[in-house]
Design a protein around this motif. Structure first.
Motif, mmCIF file in Angstrom:
data_model
loop_
_atom_site.group_PDB
_atom_site.id
_atom_site.type_symbol
_atom_site.label_atom_id
_atom_site.label_comp_id
_atom_site.label_asym_id
_atom_site.label_seq_id
_atom_site.Cartn_x
_atom_site.Cartn_y
_atom_site.Cartn_z
ATOM 1 N N TYR A 49 12.147 -8.644 11.028
ATOM 2 C CA TYR A 49 12.441 -8.112 9.697
ATOM 3 C C TYR A 49 11.429 -8.631 8.676
ATOM 4 N N SER A 50 11.100 -7.792 7.720
ATOM 5 C CA SER A 50 10.386 -8.207 6.508
ATOM 6 C C SER A 50 10.663 -7.146 5.457
ATOM 7 N N SER A 51 10.255 -7.397 4.228
ATOM 8 C CA SER A 51 10.483 -6.402 3.171
ATOM 9 C C SER A 51 9.372 -5.375 3.107
ATOM 10 N N ALA A 52 8.459 -5.404 4.045
ATOM 11 C CA ALA A 52 7.313 -4.502 4.048
ATOM 12 C C ALA A 52 7.700 -3.103 4.512
ATOM 13 N N PRO A 53 6.827 -2.128 4.341
ATOM 14 C CA PRO A 53 7.130 -0.765 4.808
ATOM 15 C C PRO A 53 7.395 -0.662 6.307
ATOM 16 N N ASP A 54 6.920 -1.634 7.094
ATOM 17 C CA ASP A 54 7.250 -1.648 8.526
ATOM 18 C C ASP A 54 8.273 -2.748 8.822
ATOM 19 N N GLY A 55 9.191 -2.970 7.881
ATOM 20 C CA GLY A 55 10.030 -4.155 7.908
ATOM 21 C C GLY A 55 11.270 -4.122 8.760
ATOM 22 N N TYR A 56 11.614 -2.987 9.368
ATOM 23 C CA TYR A 56 12.770 -2.934 10.270
ATOM 24 C C TYR A 56 12.295 -2.799 11.715
ATOM 25 N N PRO A 57 13.116 -3.193 12.689
ATOM 26 C CA PRO A 57 12.728 -3.108 14.094
ATOM 27 C C PRO A 57 13.074 -1.778 14.761
ATOM 28 N N GLY A 58 13.629 -0.841 14.014
ATOM 29 C CA GLY A 58 14.044 0.462 14.538
ATOM 30 C C GLY A 58 14.755 1.190 13.423
ATOM 31 N N ASP A 59 15.542 2.211 13.747
ATOM 32 C CA ASP A 59 16.249 2.956 12.710
ATOM 33 C C ASP A 59 17.183 2.047 11.918
ATOM 34 N N GLU A 60 17.128 2.193 10.595
ATOM 35 C CA GLU A 60 17.992 1.378 9.738
ATOM 36 C C GLU A 60 19.443 1.831 9.846
ATOM 37 N N ASP A 61 19.682 3.130 9.906
ATOM 38 C CA ASP A 61 20.991 3.696 10.237
ATOM 39 C C ASP A 61 22.104 3.338 9.257
ATOM 40 N N ASN A 62 21.995 3.901 8.046
ATOM 41 C CA ASN A 62 23.091 3.855 7.061
ATOM 42 C C ASN A 62 23.557 2.452 6.720
ATOM 43 N N GLY A 63 22.681 1.484 6.811
ATOM 44 C CA GLY A 63 23.030 0.128 6.431
ATOM 45 C C GLY A 63 23.310 -0.815 7.582
ATOM 46 N N GLN A 64 23.466 -0.316 8.818
ATOM 47 C CA GLN A 64 23.877 -1.204 9.907
ATOM 48 C C GLN A 64 22.812 -2.234 10.264
ATOM 49 N N THR A 65 21.559 -1.806 10.419
ATOM 50 C CA THR A 65 20.524 -2.776 10.767
ATOM 51 C C THR A 65 20.305 -3.747 9.617
ATOM 52 N N SER A 66 20.487 -3.271 8.388
ATOM 53 C CA SER A 66 20.457 -4.161 7.223
ATOM 54 C C SER A 66 21.633 -5.122 7.240
ATOM 55 N N ALA A 67 22.812 -4.619 7.589
ATOM 56 C CA ALA A 67 24.009 -5.463 7.591
ATOM 57 C C ALA A 67 23.893 -6.571 8.618
#
Length: 787
Positions: free
Chosen positions: A663-681
């Protein structure tokens, strides 16, 4: 790439104050250096958010598959810049060079695509209508993306475009150069649209009907755009892009353009609102939510709304990048599900139903896939937003009354995608965690219907059964204890495992409601996972109707009996009875070894079921974490399972590794689909130090807290402080813990205790303390190990 972009985004660095202090919980007489974040008291947490996080994505590879949403929490409408083609799920991608509009969007995912969209755009010079012709070059260096505002310089026209939101409306501001031919375009997109220009009221009104399913025949999104000055010229265009002076136009793809003479630096304002109910309601939404407010006033209100929500969780840490990532993730998880209800002339809450096409009283929420969000998003709502959670639950009641079924993936109505019966998990989780104020008996009835029959499910416009609603193959499941591999139902083993977890949630809710016989029945069915465990291979496996195993079997084969994963991923989907799974796998040591193997086995895969390497496979392959596929939901809870097998230090190691590596706050900051908050959660919970593995029990497995200090304001106003002394990139292991001054040696926390507030104190170190919380008595809930 990630480091480079994150550095570029870093901005001002918070000052650090290093002091020497005697730290409670450290060895007696030990002096410990403590770094404290000394961000200015006036710092706005919302300005730590990077809405571009996750936007550097594509069909082939997802680093989030997000777009920079300009919205307020759970807003009915979002706004976003458009770099892609009309109708593409990838409306905005970070690598693009040109922008062709700023659109109202309701898209929850590129795979679900958008609905009810239309766009505004500004240009000068000869009029250009078609998006590929009007598109302007832009640079991220002249782009300002914030949760409460989006601002971009359209270089081809020397125009600056800005937008700021309310729940159902927005304000635009376009700053023009000196021009005799300055234009603002309203593109109503294809799929059915109408525009009408009223020069006297300075308005463009109309509707759009574009969608990708899940709507009745009478679906419309009615809009009104009100300008702050008279038009010099007004025109419309038809399906062929032919522009005329006609003030009304209706067709598959129509639009309108109004023109002005402008001075250098002159600003033109546009107030926009929409409604799914009527044109009159769109005007009502505009008047109620914006009225006479200036652009700056609307922006200030939106900023204040976000700041209020983000300040409920205040993290202090010298690592500004971690803080940016945390608040970007927290912001993202407060967007969905979106409100679909409005307030009528009498002040009553009403909604247009995407299920029966009628207007009903009450609330409704949509744009959510419960396959993803039941895991951590809804547990966050139950913990921190019980009143909102109750309102969402009442919206589910209305969905059931209007369609006869609970939603599993709604956008805006039932969509035929993903598997499971996961609505049961979030409903039971809400009620068992003290959420009240909704018709739980009706929802229980709906849950039982899901678990009883697959007959009478809705159909789409082509007459196909929406088999994502209810439980596909439930008759087989109820007779055999699993959905067979050889009866033509795809992803059967994954369905069976997910139904068993849903049965556990049903049993918990039944018990709470005094339905003891139902509770026993569904608790027994929650053990059905055992019927898919193949002791010889040690993995979950598809099973035929006659009880034989499906062959050939490859635990690394994606799809087939499983959903967007393989047996190595889905074999851990026994959230309700981790101790039972430990026993099946041969006890603690073998269970831990099997968990370890997920991280150590090379990322080999068999993609033959799909006929291509889907993006989820590629995302697992490239991050060098073995078979661990954090980019998709089925295995995200798995690092926490060491807590059940006496090795919580391994949870601490892997959780911290995922937090900091993927994770990072960059444009490539997620490891896959964020999916409505779940990967963020997952990130938000894990960064705080705990995660909700098992639904409907109100417990959170402890991981490795990321921050030095966290301050959470609970719904009751009480404050929970989480301190992690000595925390650093090296000190990831919990040495000891106290809760409100008392020794704490369990590997889980309860919802009740957290909501009562107080101080949770961890002492961190660079080496594992293998004695801390490693006994069986310290493990979280399991059906096979009742407390």
């Amino acid at each position: 790439m990630t480091t480079t972009i994150a550095t570029a985004l870093r901005g001002a660095t918070a000052a650090l104050l290093v002091t020497t202090a005697l730290v409670p919980g450290a060895m007696p007489g030990t002096m410990v250096a403590v770094a404290q974040d000394r961000a200015p008291a006036t710092e706005a947490l919302v300005d730590l958010v990077n809405p571009l996080m996750g936007s550097d994505s594509s069909y082939e590879l997802s680093y989030g598959n997000t777009y920079p949403a300009v919205a307020v929490p759970w807003g009915m409408n979002f706004w976003t810049p458009v770099t892609g083609k009309m109708g593409s799920g990838w409306g905005y991608t970070y690598s693009a060079h040109k922008i062709n509009g700023i659109k109202q969007t309701h898209q929850p995912s590129p795979w679900m695509n958008d609905y009810a969209a239309f766009a505004l755009f500004a240009e000068t010079g000869p009029l250009k209508i078609k998006e590929e012709e009007r598109a302007s070059w832009f640079s991220h260096k002249a782009e300002d993306s914030r949760p409460y505002r989006y601002k971009v310089y359209l270089a081809d026209y020397d125009v600056t475009a800005e937008v700021t939101p309310t729940e159902r409306a927005a304000q635009f501001r376009f700053t023009f150069p000196k021009a005799d031919d300055a234009h603002i375009i309203l593109d109503a997109y294809n799929g059915g649209s109408m525009v009408q220009i009223d020069p006297v009221k300075r308005r463009i009104t109309g509707y759009v009907r574009n969608n990708h399913g899940g709507v009745p025949d009478n679906f419309h999104n009615y809009f009104v755009a009100e300008f702050d000055r008279d038009f010099t010229v007004s025109r419309t265009w038809d399906d062929n892009g032919q522009v005329t002076a006609d003030r009304t136009r209706e067709g598959d793809h129509v639009g309108a353009v109004v023109s002005f003479k402008t001075r250098a630096g002159e600003q033109v304002g546009v107030k926009v609102a929409s409604s799914f109910i009527s044109p009159e309601q769109a005007v009502r939404n505009l008047e109620r939510e914006i009225g006479r407010d200036s652009y700056d006033q609307t922006e200030a209100k939106a900023k204040q709304i976000w700041e209020k929500e983000l300040r409920r969780v205040q993290v202090s840490d010298p690592n500004i990048d971690n803080r940016r990532t945390f608040y970007s993730a927290l912001w993202r998880m407060l967007q969905f599900p979106r409100m679909f209800h409005e307030t009528d002339a009498a002040g009553k809450t009403v909604h247009y139903s995407p299920y029966d096409g009628k207007v009903h009283d009450g609330v409704l929420y949509t744009d959510n896939g419960f396959w993803d969000t039941w895991r951590a998003v809804f547990p966050w709502f139950a913990l921190m937003y019980p009143e909102r959670d109750a309102e969402i639950m009442q919206g589910l009641v209305n969905t059931y009354k209007e369609s006869g079924w609970l939603p599993e993936w709604a956008s805006p109505g039932h969509r035929n995608v993903m598997i499971g019966s996961n609505s049961a998990n979030l409903i039971a989780d809400a009620y068992l965690n003290g959420v009240r104020g909704f018709d739980v008996e009706t929802l229980y009835e709906a849950m039982v219907k899901n678990a009883t029959t697959s007959e009478g499910r809705p159909t789409d416009k082509r007459g196909n059964v929406v088999n994502a609603v209810g439980r596909e193959g439930v008759e087989y499941y109820n007779r055999l204890g699993y959905v067979p591999y050889d009866v033509g139902i795809k992803e059967n083993a994954a369905r069976s495992l997910e139904y068993a977890t849903a049965d556990f949630s049903l049993s918990r809710l039944a018990q709470a409601l005094g339905k003891t016989e139902d509770a026993k029945k569904y608790a027994q069915q929650a053990q059905n996972y055992r019927k898919l465990f193949d002791a010889q291979s040690g993995w979950m496996r598809g099973r035929n109707q006659d009880g034989s195993w499906s062959t050939p079997f490859n635990p690394y084969k994606w799809g087939d009996a499983f959903t967007e994963g393989n047996s190595v991923h889905y074999s851990w989907s026994v959230m309700q009875d981790v101790q039972g799974l430990v026993d099946l796998m041969g006890g603690d040591q073998k269970f831990v070894e099997r968990l370890d193997s997920v991280f150590s086995t090379p990322p080999v895969f068999d993609e033959s079921y799909y006929g291509q390497v889907i993006h989820e496979i590629r995302e697992m392959q490239i991050v060098n974490m073995g078979q661990y596929a954090h980019g998709n939901q089925p295995i995200q809870h798995m690092p926490y399972l060491y807590n059940w097998a006496g090795a919580p230090w391994k949870t601490q190691h892997h959780v911290r590794n995922v937090l900091t590596k993927l994770y990072s706050s960059a444009p490539d900051g997620y490891p896959g689909d964020e999916d409505n908050g779940q990967t963020s959660a997952w990130y938000v919970f894990s960064a705080l130090g705990f995660y909700p593995v098992t639904p409907a029990v109100g417990e959170y497995a402890i991981g490795s807290p990321l921050f030095r200090t966290v301050r959470l304001t609970m719904p009751n106003g009480k404050v929970l402080t989480i301190d992690a002394v000595n925390n650093s990139p090296e000190n990831v292991y919990i040495q000891s813990a106290t809760f409100n001054g008392k020794k704490y040696d369990k590997s889980w926390l309860s919802r009740e205790a957290l909501q009562q507030g107080g101080t949770l104190h961890f002492v961190m170190g660079s080496k594992p303390n293998k004695a801390w919380a490693s006994s069986k008595a310290a493990a979280p809930f399991s059906m096979s190990a009742p407390k």
